[in-house]
Design a protein around this motif. Structure first.
Motif, PDB file in Angstrom:
ATOM      1  N   PHE A   1     -38.278 -20.290  21.529  1.00 23.53           N
ATOM      2  CA  PHE A   1     -37.649 -19.466  22.568  1.00 23.53           C
ATOM      3  C   PHE A   1     -36.383 -18.822  22.025  1.00 23.53           C
TER       4      PHE A   1
ATOM      5  N   GLY B   1     -41.433 -11.393  21.699  1.00 27.49           N
ATOM      6  CA  GLY B   1     -42.235 -12.014  22.757  1.00 27.49           C
ATOM      7  C   GLY B   1     -43.327 -12.918  22.229  1.00 27.49           C
ATOM      8  N   PHE B   2     -43.502 -12.921  20.914  1.00 28.77           N
ATOM      9  CA  PHE B   2     -44.578 -13.724  20.326  1.00 28.77           C
ATOM     10  C   PHE B   2     -44.096 -15.108  19.885  1.00 28.77           C
TER      11      PHE B   2
ATOM     12  N   ASP C   1     -42.615 -17.707  20.987  1.00 35.96           N
ATOM     13  CA  ASP C   1     -42.920 -18.962  21.687  1.00 35.96           C
ATOM     14  C   ASP C   1     -44.361 -19.026  22.177  1.00 35.96           C
ATOM     15  N   LYS C   2     -45.205 -18.163  21.653  1.00 33.66           N
ATOM     16  CA  LYS C   2     -46.625 -18.226  22.030  1.00 33.66           C
ATOM     17  C   LYS C   2     -47.542 -18.526  20.855  1.00 33.66           C
ATOM     18  N   VAL C   3     -47.004 -18.440  19.668  1.00 38.85           N
ATOM     19  CA  VAL C   3     -47.834 -18.649  18.478  1.00 38.85           C
ATOM     20  C   VAL C   3     -48.504 -20.018  18.525  1.00 38.85           C
ATOM     21  N   SER C   4     -47.704 -21.032  18.843  1.00 39.42           N
ATOM     22  CA  SER C   4     -48.245 -22.391  18.868  1.00 39.42           C
ATOM     23  C   SER C   4     -49.412 -22.514  19.822  1.00 39.42           C
ATOM     24  N   ALA C   5     -49.240 -21.903  20.995  1.00 33.70           N
ATOM     25  CA  ALA C   5     -50.300 -22.032  21.995  1.00 33.70           C
ATOM     26  C   ALA C   5     -51.600 -21.437  21.475  1.00 33.70           C
ATOM     27  N   LEU C   6     -51.491 -20.443  20.607  1.00 39.03           N
ATOM     28  CA  LEU C   6     -52.697 -19.783  20.127  1.00 39.03           C
ATOM     29  C   LEU C   6     -53.293 -20.449  18.895  1.00 39.03           C
TER      30      LEU C   6
ATOM     31  N   THR D   1     -40.705 -14.831  12.670  1.00 37.20           N
ATOM     32  CA  THR D   1     -41.158 -15.242  14.006  1.00 37.20           C
ATOM     33  C   THR D   1     -41.739 -16.648  13.939  1.00 37.20           C
TER      34      THR D   1
ATOM     35  N   LEU E   1     -51.176 -11.265  15.499  1.00 44.00           N
ATOM     36  CA  LEU E   1     -51.105 -12.694  15.198  1.00 44.00           C
ATOM     37  C   LEU E   1     -51.376 -12.973  13.720  1.00 44.00           C
TER      38      LEU E   1
ATOM     39  N   HIS F   1     -59.099 -15.510  19.058  1.00 41.27           N
ATOM     40  CA  HIS F   1     -58.325 -14.800  20.066  1.00 41.27           C
ATOM     41  C   HIS F   1     -58.611 -13.297  20.072  1.00 41.27           C
TER      42      HIS F   1
END
Lengths: 326, 503, 322
Positions: free
Chosen positions: A104, A154-155, A157-162, A207, A308, B167
């Motif tokens: 974050f 914006g990416f 804190d989403k990398v892990s989720a993906l 990132t 990604l 994805h």
């Protein structure tokens, strides 16, 4: 666009009076225009602007004098082996702290960078114009650069989720795999577009928590240095992105042989250089990805110029087995 | 009992310090060898190319020897560059003509068939693996073969689900994969390599290790029985030169290698400028970290499993034991007693814990490193179990008092030899654990969950085991940091090694 | 050893001895080493796969007979039933006098005299449960009286139960004290401390109760009453053996172990022996230090022995059900 010349002073580069002048209250120099202060362009290493340790430089000319502080041609540091060495020291220290920050927080800092780039848009456009672009092209590239920073902001804190996973192993363990930064990623930035290309290849590794040492476009290193001034005034900690100027063909092999560097991402049309990087990197089992220089338009493409894959390329996967019992 | 005076207590201290348990002959296990009569090993094996068994153009054959008896089990064809070329061409034809065009669910069904056939033939495969490689039958029976089947089963299901895996990014196969595998888990490594490659739509030229070619050749028979289209899997046996011919072949799109870091580096350098994709799974010198608050008795088992499993022929073996100084003596005492119970001998005996060292060459290397450990002044602990007259065996061994800089603390021994060192704080443990060019795996032993997570985050290794060691699963990506290689095998992440993504 | 008992308010209480550095292998009573469930169960599963053939199997089974505490603990027990069991303990298989005898007969206090009489001169011990078996939830005076009377009746061994309620409430001092006082009440009789592991909830608690049982004076620690499920398992047995091992390392004193309840087959018995052999070694492969508390086990062992002897599978009805 003029081509690079080495250690050669062009008559046209001698400073000429600019349009701006201030009144001298003493009146002694009444009527004479003010002598402008020209900028010494330096590499950006560890949060500081530095000359090459080697003292070497190369000349970069511009399309035309733009009526700003710069002379038409400027001296750009030609980075050396020892500059790489120094950059690695600061990049390593920076990586350890950068990776430890929350995603974050990394995202917020990347967003801050977007804000700073936007606020310095004119300056960056100006630099691109000096490198030979039209005003409109320059404006488009700067705008795309801001958007690229926002994209990765914006990416973070989403990398892990993906890319992380829960691994349903056959046994009494909770298994999961998480992405982790590789360490120091050395990058040879695309020659063109000098700003958007640079941002597009240095932002994804950071990132993901890596630190970066990048060799900027040889044709337009000046814009990379202006971009570095954006980095310096954003909240990005020193050492996370280190911008060297010089020749990719000279510095690339130094990257490849440096054992502290974990990965190389090289965007260069120079096929021999790509092969050299791949070969030299083997001595420390580096992760190397070389890319023939793509069409500059690719970088403006939201599908191909970002994504990604750019982040994932510089992530390790760590699989953890945790016991489940009482 | 009740109470004891101070003087009695110090007396007890003196007398109990050297107490050791007696693991003698009060009740001995009778030999319990796995029957081998229903396994038929041919006298000679040809190359498996384009769905046929073909004699090598080289005209040469080499013997494969059982390391536990030093007897020749069979003669195996030695593929030269010409043979490899034929295999690559067969793989290319199969890729272009059939495999890349097949509906993914059909591809998956072929792979499911292989998984099932391995389960059906589990017993004979286990015996062959143990005969050819020297590993205890209980390990080939309970670990290698079931996991090999599980890998095929797992990846079969991916074949028609690749669109979900990335994805929204479209995945396409790479083409022909050249795969070179090691001798420590011969069939399992073949499974780790083949299953994802096939599931993603690639065809394969596989080169098994020269000391353990048999199980891959048995797998070729299974692949025949499963009626895979000819040329989808080709198996070329041989030594280093055969492997080099696979690596160098211009018709190959991807190389996957598992083996030593030295060879991995040579392969990586050889591929420079070739546009071939590469994944490497190389050596290790894993730290197994035991904290004072660990469940010590279970940690001892984890230490044993970490280093003595498969005679220590494990790239991710826990070969460096880092023990918190306050429990060092306890751990050493318990470990010294525990290794007395390890049963070394005939790998086919169902009660054997430590089988044969895979080859004479490897045995010499282990002996050399152990000698260097003694020379460097470390204290040697070694089981005094009887060593069979024939075959290549090395008793379970560990060293204490080794320095962080000694060879036994830095070099991969790839044998049943552990180096014990100490640390005082978690930070020191992390520093010492990461103080290596390798980064394949690590173990953490503590009763504190928070500490497992803390350590796991900071250890630079691709696989971290909390209160366990040497666990594998097809759903769990496996692979290294640093000079332990790059790329992952297993899990969704492992698929990336065999596809090209659009962005 | 690590604990000395001090008088306080007229009751025995505990204090940890200072300077406990005898061995770091042995952690004092209130902070035993943690136990990892996953790893314990993995270890016993691996040991359970040992392959025991021919001579090893026969020797193991014969040994297991000599380790048996042949048990009947039912409300409907009668002198007749107990005598029959005693006879079985002395002569497990009439056709093979080399087998046995069993180590002991385990009965309620009221049956001790009958058993003692029936076993006279045989070398088979009489063990009696006591201390308000199986719950242990009676006043301590009654429990001690129960013990003294059983000893007076002739019991050689007392199988006591710990106060699991106190254990789970964390009142370890109470658990300790009751064991220590029971030990006093035993006199010359050996004391086996039943932890009732099935009620303790975790291996950590089993470990802790084992430590207390040993420190307070138990000669044996025993898993279960047989009245609660789960009773003996290989996992709890391993954890208890590990406690015994640490105590031995620290003091040189050998504590015995008795799994009880749930060991019904010859195969299981051999698995327990494997766990003993590979955890504590030769010294514990002896009825003095290892017992099985069982009733149905003996016939299955006999059946397997006959199968080994004759080469044919046997029928259950061929063996006397006492």
């Amino acid at each position: 666009m003029k081509t690079r010349t080495e250690s050669h002073v062009d008559a046209a580069d001698v400073a000429v009076p600019g349009p701006l002048a201030v009144t001298d209250p003493s009146g002694a120099s009444a009527g004479l225009p003010r002598l402008r202060v020209t900028k010494a362009y330096k590499m950006y290493v560890g949060g500081a602007f530095v000359r090459s340790e080697s003292g070497r430089y190369f000349r970069v000319a511009s399309e035309e004098a733009q009526g700003d502080a710069d002379p038409a041609g400027v001296n750009i540091p030609r980075g050396s082996r020892k500059d790489v060495r120094d950059a690695v020291v600061v990049a390593k220290a920076a990586y350890e702290k950068w990776e430890a920050r929350t995603p974050f927080n990394r995202g917020q800092i990347l967003y801050r960078l977007a804000e700073v780039v936007e606020s310095r848009a004119k300056e960056l456009e100006h630099s691109l114009v000096r490198a030979g672009q039209s005003r409109a092209e320059a404006a488009r590239e700067v705008a795309a650069t801001v958007d690229r920073a926002v994209f990765y902001a914006g990416f973070a804190d989403k990398v892990s989720a993906l890319v992380a996973s829960h691994n349903p192993v056959s046994g009494p363990h909770f298994g999961f795999s998480v992405p982790e930064a590789m360490g120091i990623v050395a990058v040879i930035a695309p020659e063109s577009p000098s700003l958007l290309g640079l941002a597009s290849v240095v932002l994804p590794p950071i990132t993901g928590g890596n630190s970066v040492i990048v060799v900027a476009s040889e044709a337009d290193p000046r814009t990379a240095i202006v971009f570095s001034e954006c980095l310096a005034t954003s909240d990005l900690p020193g050492g996370v992105i280190n911008v060297l100027t010089g020749y990719g063909s000279e510095m690339g092999p130094i990257f490849a042989k440096h054992r502290e560097i974990s990965a190389i991402d090289a965007w260069t049309a120079d096929e021999a250089l790509r092969a050299t990087l791949e070969r030299e990197a083997a001595s420390s089992v580096k992760r190397v990805k070389t890319h023939p220089s793509p069409n500059a338009e690719m970088w403006f493409d939201r599908r191909r110029g970002q994504g990604l894959g750019f982040i994932e390329r510089h992530l390790e996967t760590k699989s953890i087995w945790h016991p489940v019992g009482v | 009992m009740k109470s004891m005076t101070v003087s009695e207590k110090s007396e007890a201290q003196k007398s109990t310090k050297d107490l050791a348990l007696d693991f003698g002959r009060a009740w001995e296990y009778a030999p319990s060898p796995e029957a081998t009569d229903h396994v038929k090993i041919e006298k000679r094996y040809e190359l498996f190319i384009g769905g046929k068994w073909v004699a090598p153009k080289s005209g040469k054959y080499f013997p494969t020897v059982s390391p536990s008896t030093e007897e020749t089990l069979a003669e195996v064809a030695e593929a030269n560059a010409e043979d490899v070329d034929l295999a690559v061409r067969a793989a290319r034809r199969a890729y272009d003509g059939v495999w890349s065009r097949m509906r993914p669910e059909e591809r998956g069904k072929y792979i499911f068939r292989i998984a099932r056939a391995i389960q059906e033939k589990a017993r004979e495969l286990a015996i062959v693996e143990t005969l050819d490689g020297g590993k205890p039958i209980k390990e080939s029976r309970d670990v290698d073969i079931p996991l090999a089947a599980a890998h095929f089963f797992y990846h079969a299901g991916w074949a028609d689900k690749l669109d979900y895996a990335f994805h929204g990014r479209k995945a396409r196969p790479l083409g022909v994969a050249g795969q070179v595998i090691p001798w420590n888990f011969p069939l399992l490594m073949a499974a780790w390599k083949l299953a994802p490659a096939l599931a993603c739509g690639n065809t394969v030229v596989l080169k098994p290790a020269e000391t353990t070619p048999l199980s891959a050749l048995f797998l070729a028979r299974i692949i025949e029985e499963c009626e895979l289209p000819e040329g989808v899997v080709n198996i070329v046996t041989g030594a280093g030169a055969t492997g080099a011919a696979v690596v160098d072949h211009p018709g190959i799109d991807k190389i996957a290698f598992t083996g030593s870091t030295a060879v991995g580096k040579r392969i990586q350098a050889a591929l420079a400028g070739s546009h071939k994709r590469l994944t490497l799974e190389l050596g290790g010198k894993a730290a197994n970290i035991v904290f004072a608050d660990a469940p010590i008795d279970q940690a001892i088992e984890g230490i044993v499993n970490g280093i003595y499993f498969n005679q220590g022929h494990v790239c991710c073996a826990g070969s460096r034991l880092l023990v918190e100084e306050s429990v060092h003596d306890v751990v050493v005492r318990k470990l010294a007693d525990r290794i007395k119970t390890l049963r070394l001998g005939d790998p086919l005996d169902k009660n054997t814990d430590i089988g044969a060292i895979n080859s004479k060459m490897q045995l010499d290397k282990i002996r050399e490193l152990v000698a260097s450990g003694e020379k460097e002044g470390a204290q040697l602990y070694q089981s005094t179990c009887p060593i069979p007259q024939k075959g290549y065996f090395f008793p379970p061994t560990f060293f204490t008092g080794a320095s962080q800089s000694s060879r036994i603390a830095r070099e991969e021994i790839f044998g049943p030899v552990l180096t014990v060192m100490t640390f005082r704080t978690p930070d020191e443990a992390i520093e010492k654990a990461n103080n290596t060019m390798y980064g394949l795996s690590a173990g953490i032993w503590t009763d504190k969950g928070a500490k497992i997570f803390h350590m796991a985050t900071r250890l630079k290794a691709g696989v971290i085991w909390g209160n366990t060691f040497n666990k594998f699963d097809p759903t769990s990506p496996f692979g290294g940091y640093k000079e332990s290689g790059f790329g992952r095998e297993g899990g969704r992440q492992g698929l990336s090694a065999y596809v090209e993504l659009d962005g | 050893m690590y604990l000395r008992r001090v008088k306080s308010n007229g009751h025995d209480s505990l204090a940890r001895a200072n300077g406990d550095s005898v061995s770091r292998a042995y952690t004092p009573l209130f902070a035993p080493p943690p136990v990892d469930q996953v790893a314990v169960e993995e270890r016993v599963a691996s040991l359970a796969k040992r392959s025991l053939k021919k001579g090893a199997k026969v020797a193991g089974l014969k040994l297991s007979i000599r380790m048996m505490d042949l048990t009947t603990l039912e409300g409907k027990d009668t002198p007749g039933k107990v005598r029959a069991l005693c006879n079985k303990a002395m002569h497990p298989l009439d056709s093979d006098p080399s087998l046995g005898p069993c180590a002991a007969i385990c009965v309620y206090p009221n049956m001790v005299k009958v058993a003692k009489e029936a076993l006279r001169g045989s070398g088979v011990f009489v063990a009696s449960v006591a201390t308000a078996f199986p719950s242990g939830l009676s006043p301590i005076e009654i429990k001690l009286d129960d013990v003294r009377r059983a000893v007076d009746f002739g019991a050689d061994e007392i199988d006591m139960v710990i106060d699991r309620g106190a254990m789970l409430m964390g009142d370890y001092a109470k658990v300790f004290d009751e064991i220590a006082r029971t030990k006093d009440a035993c006199g010359k009789a050996h004391l086996k401390v039943i932890l009732e592991t099935g009620e303790l909830g975790s291996y950590d608690m089993v470990r802790k109760a084992s430590e207390i049982g040993i420190a307070a004076g138990g000669d044996f620690i025993k898993t279960s009453t047989g009245k609660v499920q789960p009773a003996a398992t290989l996992g709890v047995t391993l954890v208890m053996l590990e406690t015994i091992r640490d105590h031995y390392y620290a003091t040189g004193r050998k504590i015995g172990m008795k799994p009880a309840g749930g060991v019904r087959t010859a195969k299981q018995a051999l698995q327990y022996l494997v766990v003993v052999k590979e955890t504590l070694g030769d010294a514990w492969l002896d009825p003095d230090l290892f017992r099985f508390g069982a009733s149905a086990l003996l016939n299955d062992v006999l059946m397997q022995l006959e199968k080994e002897r004759t080469g044919n599978y046997q029928a259950a009805e061929d063996f006397s059900k006492d």
